[in-house]
Design a protein around this motif. Structure first.
Motif, PDB file in Angstrom:
ATOM      1  N   GLU A 168       0.840  -1.231   0.073  1.00 48.21           N
ATOM      2  CA  GLU A 168       0.026   0.016  -0.106  1.00 48.21           C
ATOM      3  C   GLU A 168       0.664   1.231   0.035  1.00 48.21           C
ATOM      4  O   GLU A 168       0.436   2.063  -0.823  1.00 48.21           O
ATOM      5  CB  GLU A 168      -0.898  -0.115   1.088  1.00 48.21           C
ATOM      6  CG  GLU A 168      -1.888   1.323   1.368  1.00 48.21           C
ATOM      7  CD  GLU A 168      -2.711   1.512   0.211  1.00 48.21           C
ATOM      8  OE1 GLU A 168      -3.235   2.730   0.006  1.00 48.21           O
ATOM      9  OE2 GLU A 168      -3.133   0.388  -0.337  1.00 48.21           O
ATOM     10  N   TYR A 216       7.501   0.470 -10.680  1.00 46.19           N
ATOM     11  CA  TYR A 216       7.164   1.530  -9.567  1.00 46.19           C
ATOM     12  C   TYR A 216       8.451   2.594  -9.761  1.00 46.19           C
ATOM     13  O   TYR A 216       9.518   2.269 -10.208  1.00 46.19           O
ATOM     14  CB  TYR A 216       7.332   0.977  -8.252  1.00 46.19           C
ATOM     15  CG  TYR A 216       6.336   0.039  -7.764  1.00 46.19           C
ATOM     16  CD1 TYR A 216       5.363   0.624  -7.120  1.00 46.19           C
ATOM     17  CD2 TYR A 216       6.284  -1.362  -8.263  1.00 46.19           C
ATOM     18  CE1 TYR A 216       4.333  -0.400  -6.498  1.00 46.19           C
ATOM     19  CE2 TYR A 216       5.270  -2.253  -7.688  1.00 46.19           C
ATOM     20  CZ  TYR A 216       4.158  -1.524  -6.908  1.00 46.19           C
ATOM     21  OH  TYR A 216       3.155  -2.501  -6.697  1.00 46.19           O
ATOM     22  N   THR A 269      -9.179  -0.012  -9.703  1.00 51.20           N
ATOM     23  CA  THR A 269      -7.945   1.010  -9.325  1.00 51.20           C
ATOM     24  C   THR A 269      -7.398   1.558 -10.713  1.00 51.20           C
ATOM     25  O   THR A 269      -6.552   2.332 -10.582  1.00 51.20           O
ATOM     26  CB  THR A 269      -7.019  -0.034  -8.678  1.00 51.20           C
ATOM     27  OG1 THR A 269      -7.615  -0.683  -7.573  1.00 51.20           O
ATOM     28  CG2 THR A 269      -5.840   0.554  -8.401  1.00 51.20           C
ATOM     29  N   ARG A 318       2.021   1.984  -3.598  1.00 50.55           N
ATOM     30  CA  ARG A 318       0.773   2.166  -4.487  1.00 50.55           C
ATOM     31  C   ARG A 318       0.808   3.620  -5.004  1.00 50.55           C
ATOM     32  O   ARG A 318       0.687   3.499  -6.476  1.00 50.55           O
ATOM     33  CB  ARG A 318      -0.386   2.015  -3.952  1.00 50.55           C
ATOM     34  CG  ARG A 318      -1.637   1.931  -4.981  1.00 50.55           C
ATOM     35  CD  ARG A 318      -2.843   1.752  -4.222  1.00 50.55           C
ATOM     36  NE  ARG A 318      -3.124   2.744  -3.045  1.00 50.55           N
ATOM     37  CZ  ARG A 318      -3.621   3.916  -3.270  1.00 50.55           C
ATOM     38  NH1 ARG A 318      -3.779   4.332  -4.428  1.00 50.55           N
ATOM     39  NH2 ARG A 318      -3.768   4.642  -2.206  1.00 50.55           N
ATOM     40  N   ARG A 323       3.382   3.246  -8.038  1.00 44.00           N
ATOM     41  CA  ARG A 323       3.082   2.491  -9.147  1.00 44.00           C
ATOM     42  C   ARG A 323       2.800   2.837 -10.698  1.00 44.00           C
ATOM     43  O   ARG A 323       2.015   3.839 -10.678  1.00 44.00           O
ATOM     44  CB  ARG A 323       2.081   1.361  -8.646  1.00 44.00           C
ATOM     45  CG  ARG A 323       1.832   0.038  -9.606  1.00 44.00           C
ATOM     46  CD  ARG A 323       0.894  -0.709  -8.949  1.00 44.00           C
ATOM     47  NE  ARG A 323       0.557  -2.022 -10.173  1.00 44.00           N
ATOM     48  CZ  ARG A 323      -0.141  -2.570  -9.778  1.00 44.00           C
ATOM     49  NH1 ARG A 323      -0.705  -3.008  -8.490  1.00 44.00           N
ATOM     50  NH2 ARG A 323      -0.512  -3.716 -10.677  1.00 44.00           N
ATOM     51  N   PHE A 329       3.680  -8.233  -6.202  1.00 40.53           N
ATOM     52  CA  PHE A 329       4.139  -6.971  -5.722  1.00 40.53           C
ATOM     53  C   PHE A 329       5.701  -6.981  -5.970  1.00 40.53           C
ATOM     54  O   PHE A 329       6.263  -6.000  -6.534  1.00 40.53           O
ATOM     55  CB  PHE A 329       3.854  -6.848  -4.177  1.00 40.53           C
ATOM     56  CG  PHE A 329       4.554  -5.638  -3.752  1.00 40.53           C
ATOM     57  CD1 PHE A 329       4.520  -4.291  -4.066  1.00 40.53           C
ATOM     58  CD2 PHE A 329       5.191  -5.640  -2.285  1.00 40.53           C
ATOM     59  CE1 PHE A 329       5.448  -3.193  -3.645  1.00 40.53           C
ATOM     60  CE2 PHE A 329       6.091  -4.614  -1.935  1.00 40.53           C
ATOM     61  CZ  PHE A 329       6.170  -3.401  -2.482  1.00 40.53           C
TER      62      PHE A 329
END
Length: 238
Positions: free
Chosen positions: A73, A215, A136, A76, A79, A206
């Motif tokens: 999180e 990321y 999302t 995020r 990302r 992830f």
């Protein structure tokens, strides 16, 4: 076990690590090792003991359960947005001795878009998977699936503008990516609950995305150092 925090310095009261016996550097490296490498919780316990850290494998399990979603999180906002071609497929894993389906999607750049562990392989599960992903991310322009009968109606409802592509071998990217997950799950000696399976499989995705550079984290790190550097940075954020 790197960190920009001075060893022994007090943790902020709002730190996710406050109240834990072990320092963040130890906790995060244990979580990273478990998610990144083909290790069991007992393997991680043994590696830590070799480095002078006496910790039980059950504690390592609790760290993974607690901190994996927090680290993901925290990352995020950094990302990358997925590409506009989604390759969607289901694989299967055993959870508590029972087969479960795992819905997964990757884009044309190899980013894992989302994962969902489901009891059934049906229209309701496919609908839930796409609904979560679309909550999302921006809708794709093309979705590649196998010939499962549930997909046309689900896609027509949720992403009517997308071209639904069904063709032999077209879904090879996601099918090949399943093998990365299966290889990671093999030494885990079984997933016991659906909740644990969802968390660990999402954690694996992830790590995959971090390794593949999806990321805006530690962009100056070499590929070999990318995951370790990202985890050290994210430790400060939680």
């Amino acid at each position: 076990m790197e960190s920009s925090r001075r060893p022994g310095a007090p943790l902020p009261a709002n730190s996710a690590f406050a109240g834990f016996r072990f320092p963040p550097e130890v906790i995060v490296v244990a979580v990273r090792w478990y998610l990144r490498f083909n290790l069991s919780y007992r393997d991680v316990e043994e590696l830590l003991v070799e480095r002078g850290v006496e910790v039980d494998h059950v504690t390592v399990y609790r760290w993974v359960q607690r901190f994996t979603p927090l680290l993901a999180e925290a990352a995020r906002p950094c990302r990358h947005s997925p590409g506009d071609r989604w390759f969607v497929d289901e694989t299967y894993v055993k959870v508590g001795g029972v087969w479960r389906y795992v819905y997964r999607a990757v884009d044309q750049h190899g980013q894992v878009i989302d994962v969902l562990v489901s009891v059934r392989r049906d229209a309701a599960a496919a609908h839930k998977f796409f609904r979560c992903a679309l909550a999302t991310f921006q809708a794709p322009t093309e979705v590649v699936t196998d010939a499962a009968a549930v997909y046309p109606a689900v896609l027509e409802e949720l992403v009517p503008s997308a071209w639904h592509h069904v063709e032999r071998y077209a879904n090879n990217p996601i099918e090949a990516d399943h093998s990365q997950l299966k290889r990671r799950l093999r030494p885990m000696r079984g997933l016991r609950t659906d909740k644990t399976a969802q968390l660990v499989i999402a954690g694996h995705a992830f790590i995959q995305n971090l390794r593949r550079g999806h990321y805006e984290l530690t962009t100056d790190a070499t590929p070999a150092r990318r995951v370790a550097a990202a985890f050290a940075e994210l430790t400060q954020a939680i």
